[in-house]
Scaffold this active site. Structure first.
Site, PDB file in Angstrom:
ATOM      1  N   HIS A   1       0.854  -1.183   0.000  1.00 30.29           N
ATOM      2  CA  HIS A   1       0.000   0.000   0.000  1.00 30.29           C
ATOM      3  C   HIS A   1       0.885   1.226   0.000  1.00 30.29           C
ATOM      4  CE1 HIS A   1      -3.111   2.849   1.145  1.00 30.29           C
ATOM      5  NE2 HIS A   1      -3.966   1.927   0.738  1.00 30.29           N
TER       6      HIS A   1
ATOM      7  N   ASP B   1      -7.949  -5.271  -0.040  1.00 32.36           N
ATOM      8  CA  ASP B   1      -8.496  -6.106  -1.108  1.00 32.36           C
ATOM      9  C   ASP B   1      -8.195  -7.593  -0.940  1.00 32.36           C
ATOM     10  OD1 ASP B   1      -9.639  -4.074  -2.630  1.00 32.36           O
ATOM     11  OD2 ASP B   1      -7.679  -3.509  -3.414  1.00 32.36           O
TER      12      ASP B   1
HETATM   13  N1  ACO Z   1       4.250  -7.712  -4.610  1.00 30.00           N
HETATM   14  C1  ACO Z   1       5.594  -7.720  -4.725  1.00 30.00           C
HETATM   15  N2  ACO Z   1       6.381  -6.631  -4.579  1.00 30.00           N
HETATM   16  C2  ACO Z   1       5.787  -5.483  -4.294  1.00 30.00           C
HETATM   17  C3  ACO Z   1       4.371  -5.379  -4.154  1.00 30.00           C
HETATM   18  C4  ACO Z   1       3.611  -6.550  -4.313  1.00 30.00           C
HETATM   19  N3  ACO Z   1       2.286  -6.521  -4.190  1.00 30.00           N
HETATM   20  N4  ACO Z   1       4.048  -4.097  -3.869  1.00 30.00           N
HETATM   21  C5  ACO Z   1       5.204  -3.415  -3.837  1.00 30.00           C
HETATM   22  N5  ACO Z   1       6.238  -4.242  -4.094  1.00 30.00           N
HETATM   23  C6  ACO Z   1       7.662  -3.896  -4.083  1.00 30.00           C
HETATM   24  C7  ACO Z   1       8.047  -3.140  -5.355  1.00 30.00           C
HETATM   25  O1  ACO Z   1       8.474  -4.021  -6.370  1.00 30.00           O
HETATM   26  C8  ACO Z   1       9.156  -2.259  -4.836  1.00 30.00           C
HETATM   27  O2  ACO Z   1      10.291  -3.056  -4.705  1.00 30.00           O
HETATM   28  P1  ACO Z   1      11.769  -2.423  -5.005  1.00 30.00           P
HETATM   29  O3  ACO Z   1      11.960  -1.379  -3.945  1.00 30.00           O
HETATM   30  O4  ACO Z   1      12.694  -3.586  -4.898  1.00 30.00           O
HETATM   31  O5  ACO Z   1      11.692  -1.844  -6.389  1.00 30.00           O
HETATM   32  C9  ACO Z   1       8.697  -1.881  -3.429  1.00 30.00           C
HETATM   33  O6  ACO Z   1       7.871  -2.984  -3.008  1.00 30.00           O
HETATM   34  C10 ACO Z   1       7.918  -0.594  -3.342  1.00 30.00           C
HETATM   35  O7  ACO Z   1       6.840  -0.667  -4.269  1.00 30.00           O
HETATM   36  P2  ACO Z   1       6.233   0.607  -5.016  1.00 30.00           P
HETATM   37  O8  ACO Z   1       5.616   0.169  -6.296  1.00 30.00           O
HETATM   38  O9  ACO Z   1       7.277   1.686  -5.082  1.00 30.00           O
HETATM   39  O10 ACO Z   1       5.135   1.082  -3.980  1.00 30.00           O
HETATM   40  P3  ACO Z   1       3.942   2.063  -4.301  1.00 30.00           P
HETATM   41  O11 ACO Z   1       3.618   2.743  -3.030  1.00 30.00           O
HETATM   42  O12 ACO Z   1       4.234   2.929  -5.487  1.00 30.00           O
HETATM   43  O13 ACO Z   1       2.757   1.081  -4.749  1.00 30.00           O
HETATM   44  C11 ACO Z   1       0.916  -0.395  -4.645  1.00 30.00           C
HETATM   45  C12 ACO Z   1       1.725   0.693  -3.915  1.00 30.00           C
HETATM   46  C13 ACO Z   1       0.514   0.130  -6.053  1.00 30.00           C
HETATM   47  C14 ACO Z   1      -0.358  -0.658  -3.867  1.00 30.00           C
HETATM   48  C15 ACO Z   1       1.790  -1.671  -4.756  1.00 30.00           C
HETATM   49  O14 ACO Z   1       2.105  -2.152  -3.465  1.00 30.00           O
HETATM   50  C16 ACO Z   1       1.116  -2.765  -5.587  1.00 30.00           C
HETATM   51  O15 ACO Z   1       1.251  -2.774  -6.801  1.00 30.00           O
HETATM   52  N6  ACO Z   1       0.374  -3.703  -4.916  1.00 30.00           N
HETATM   53  C17 ACO Z   1      -0.348  -4.736  -5.634  1.00 30.00           C
HETATM   54  C18 ACO Z   1      -1.657  -4.173  -6.173  1.00 30.00           C
HETATM   55  C19 ACO Z   1      -2.667  -3.942  -5.077  1.00 30.00           C
HETATM   56  O16 ACO Z   1      -2.899  -4.777  -4.208  1.00 30.00           O
HETATM   57  N7  ACO Z   1      -3.323  -2.748  -5.141  1.00 30.00           N
HETATM   58  C20 ACO Z   1      -4.368  -2.379  -4.194  1.00 30.00           C
HETATM   59  C21 ACO Z   1      -3.888  -1.310  -3.272  1.00 30.00           C
HETATM   60  S1  ACO Z   1      -5.095  -0.915  -2.074  1.00 30.00           S
HETATM   61  C22 ACO Z   1      -6.166   0.055  -2.905  1.00 30.00           C
HETATM   62  O17 ACO Z   1      -5.901   0.773  -3.806  1.00 30.00           O
HETATM   63  C23 ACO Z   1      -7.517  -0.019  -2.458  1.00 30.00           C
END
Ligand code: ACO
Length: 433
Positions: free
Chosen positions: A310, A368
Site C-alpha cells: 500500500h 483487497d
Molecule cells: N508484490 C511484490 N512486490 C511489491 C508489491 C507486491 N504486491 N508491492 C510493492 N512491491 C515492491 C516493489 O516491487 C518495490 O520493490 P523495489 O523497492 O525492490 O523496487 C517496493 O515494493 C515498493 O513498491 P512501489 O511500487 O514503489 O510502492 P507504491 O507505493 O508505489 O505502490 C501499490 C503501492 C501500487 C499498492 C503496490 O504495493 C502494488 O502494486 N500492490 C499490488 C496491487 C494492489 O494490491 N493494489 C491495491 C492497493 S489498495 C487500494 O488501492 C484499495
C-alpha cells in the site's frame, strides 16, 4: 482558511547563496507540511514529486490515517468502532455531513435514499445497448455520468447538493444491481422501501420470480462492514481524481464518474478482482502458492502479489484485520469454512509476512486481500468486485467533492512539470520530412 494552521515556524530553503523561508502548517493530529505555494514565484523553482508521494494537495477534515501506526479514523471516529456499531448508511451520513446522525436524522436520510432509489425508465434501456460481456465498471461510470442528463438540478451544484448526493448513493446501488441482472439476461428486480440499503442491494442482485431471495442477516452485516471499510481513504487515486475533476467546477455526477474510472485500475480498486483471479489460478494449479511468492520477489518478473502493499500503510492495514475476521465469520455461517481459496490466501499471507522481501519493503495484505472471498461467498461475481468497492467509496468521494467546493483555498488542480523534450527547432514542411 489555512492561516489558523500556520505554526509560525519557517522552513529554510537555500539555493546558491540565497535563502528563502517557507511557512509550516500543522494539522490537528500533528501532521506537518511546508507550504511551498510561493516557492516558484519567489525562487523560480518547482518541486518534483512523481505520483504525489509527498505532496499535500488540500487540508481535509474527513479522514485521518497514519500508515505507520495502522490508524484509520473517519471524522474522528476509529474505523474499528464504526465497522462494529454502525450501518453503512450511518457512516455515509457521517462522511458527508461531518457528524453521526441521530435517530430522526437517520430516518430522514433513509427515507430520502428510498425516494431516489429508482432510475428513470429511459435509462434502463441503456443497459440493452451495451455488448454482452461489457465491463460493469464501464457501465457504472457511463451511467453515473449520464445521470446529470436525467436529473439536471446541477445548475446550482451546492443548492442541489443534498438531493444529488442522495440520488447518487441510492441510484449507484440500483445501477450496479441492474447491470448484473442485464448481464445475466435476467428480469430486473426493483428497489423496495421496506429493505435496508444493503439488504435491498442483495435482493436486487439475487431475487428471482421463480426463486425469491431470502435476505440473510449475516450477509447483510458483512456487506455493511465491507462498504464502511471502503468508505473513504483520504487522497487515494480515485478520490484525488474526483477532487481534481471537481476543481474545474465540474458537476458531482461527472466527477464521481471520473473517480469510478480511476478506481477501475488494477493497482487501485481493480486489485480485489485480481486477487480472486490470482487465488483461483493458484488453486487450479494445485495450490502451489510458493511459486507466486518467488515470482513476486523476482525483480525481472513484473508479477506482483496482488492484495499486498500500500502506498500509505507501511504496517498492517487496519481494514484488512476486520475483513479477515468477517471473512471467517461469514464462511463459518455459510458452512464454507473449508473454502480452499481462503486456505490459500491465509497460507500466502503467512509466508509473505515472514519473508525478508516483504518484511524489508513493509508489504502487508491490504483491504483487497480478503474482501473478494466474502463477495464470492455472497454470490457476487468476480467482475463485480470493483463495483462493490465503488459503492463503498461513494460517500467518501461525495464528501471530498463537497469539501473541495467549500474550501476557499481550492484552485483548479494543475500540477507542473519539468520539460525534457527537444528545444525549439525549425519547422520542416511535410514533403521534406
Ligand atoms: N508484490 C511484490 N512486490 C511489491 C508489491 C507486491 N504486491 N508491492 C510493492 N512491491 C515492491 C516493489 O516491487 C518495490 O520493490 P523495489 O523497492 O525492490 O523496487 C517496493 O515494493 C515498493 O513498491 P512501489 O511500487 O514503489 O510502492 P507504491 O507505493 O508505489 O505502490 C501499490 C503501492 C501500487 C499498492 C503496490 O504495493 C502494488 O502494486 N500492490 C499490488 C496491487 C494492489 O494490491 N493494489 C491495491 C492497493 S489498495 C487500494 O488501492 C484499495
Amino acid at each position: 482558511m489555512l492561516d489558523q494552521y500556520f505554526t509560525g515556524e519557517k522552513a529554510e530553503v537555500r539555493i546558491g547563496d540565497q535563502v528563502f523561508y517557507l511557512p509550516i502548517i500543522q494539522g490537528t493530529e500533528g501532521e506537518r507540511a511546508i507550504d511551498i505555494r510561493k516557492l516558484r514565484s519567489e525562487t523560480g523553482y518547482i518541486t518534483m514529486d512523481s505520483g504525489y508521494m509527498n505532496t499535500g494537495a488540500c487540508r481535509s477534515s474527513i479522514t485521518f490515517l497514519d500508515g505507520e501506526k495502522s490508524i484509520l479514523n473517519y471524522r474522528g471516529y476509529a474505523i474499528e468502532d464504526l465497522a462494529e456499531h454502525c450501518s453503512f448508511i450511518e457512516v455515509a451520513y457521517l462522511l458527508i455531513n461531518g457528524m453521526l446522525p441521530n435517530i430522526v436524522e437517520l430516518k430522514q436520510f433513509s427515507r430520502q435514499l428510498n425516494n431516489h432509489s429508482m432510475i428513470h425508465e429511459d435509462m434502463v434501456h441503456f443497459f440493452d445497448r451495451f455488448p454482452p460481456g461489457a465491463s460493469p465498471m464501464s457501465i457504472l461510470s457511463s451511467m453515473v455520468n449520464t445521470l446529470c442528463n436525467f436529473y439536471p438540478e446541477m445548475t446550482d451544484p451546492l443548492e442541489s447538493f443534498n438531493i444529488t448526493a442522495a440520488r447518487l448513493l441510492s441510484k449507484l446501488r440500483t445501477v450496479a444491481a441492474f447491470s448484473y441482472r442485464k448481464s445475466k439476461g435476467h428480469p430486473l428486480t426493483y428497489p423496495r422501501h421496506n429493505l435496508s440499503y444493503c439488504a435491498n442491494f442483495l435482493n436486487m442482485m439475487f431475487d428471482s420470480p421463480v426463486n425469491p431471495y431470502l435476505v440473510d442477516n449475516v450477509l447483510v452485516g458483512a456487506l455493511n462492514k465491507l462498504l464502511i471499510l471502503h468508505g473513504d481513504h483520504e487522497l487515494n487515486c480515485s478520490t484525488a481524481t474526483v477532487r481534481i475533476v471537481g476543481s474545474a467546477r465540474t458537476n458531482l455526477y461527472a466527477s464521481i464518474s471520473a473517480g469510478i474510472s480511476a478506481l477501475w485500475g488494477p493497482l487501485h480498486g481493480g486489485a480485489n478482482q485480481e486477487v480472486m483471479e490470482m487465488l483461483e489460478k493458484i488453486h487450479r494449479e494445485g495450490g502451489n502458492y510458493r511459486k507466486y511468492i518467488e515470482k513476486a520477489k523476482d525483480p525481472k518478473d513484473p508479477f506482483r502479489l496482488v492484495g499486498f502493499g500500500h502506498r500509505v500503510y507501511k504496517n498492517h492495514d487496519p481494514r484488512c484485520r476486520i475483513i479477515k475476521k468477517t471473512c471467517d465469520e461469514v464462511l463459518a455461517a455459510l458452512n464454507m469454512a473449508d473454502d480452499p481459496l481462503l486456505a490459500i490466501a491465509k497460507e500466502l499471507e503467512e509466508v509473505a509476512l515472514h519473508d525478508p522481501y516483504f518484511i524489508e519493503r513493509n508489504l502487508y495484505p491490504n483491504v483487497d486481500f480478503y474482501s473478494g472471498i466474502i463477495y464470492r461467498a455472497m454470490g457476487i461475481p468476480t467482475n463485480m468486485f470493483t463495483v462493490m468497492f465503488a459503492l463503498g467509496r461513494l460517500p467518501g468521494w461525495i464528501a471530498h467533492w463537497r469539501e473541495m467546493w467549500d474550501d476557499p483555498n481550492t484552485r483548479i488542480g494543475r500540477p507542473r512539470q519539468v520539460y525534457v523534450g527537444p528545444q525549439l527547432r525549425p519547422f520542416v514542411p511535410i514533403d521534406q520530412r
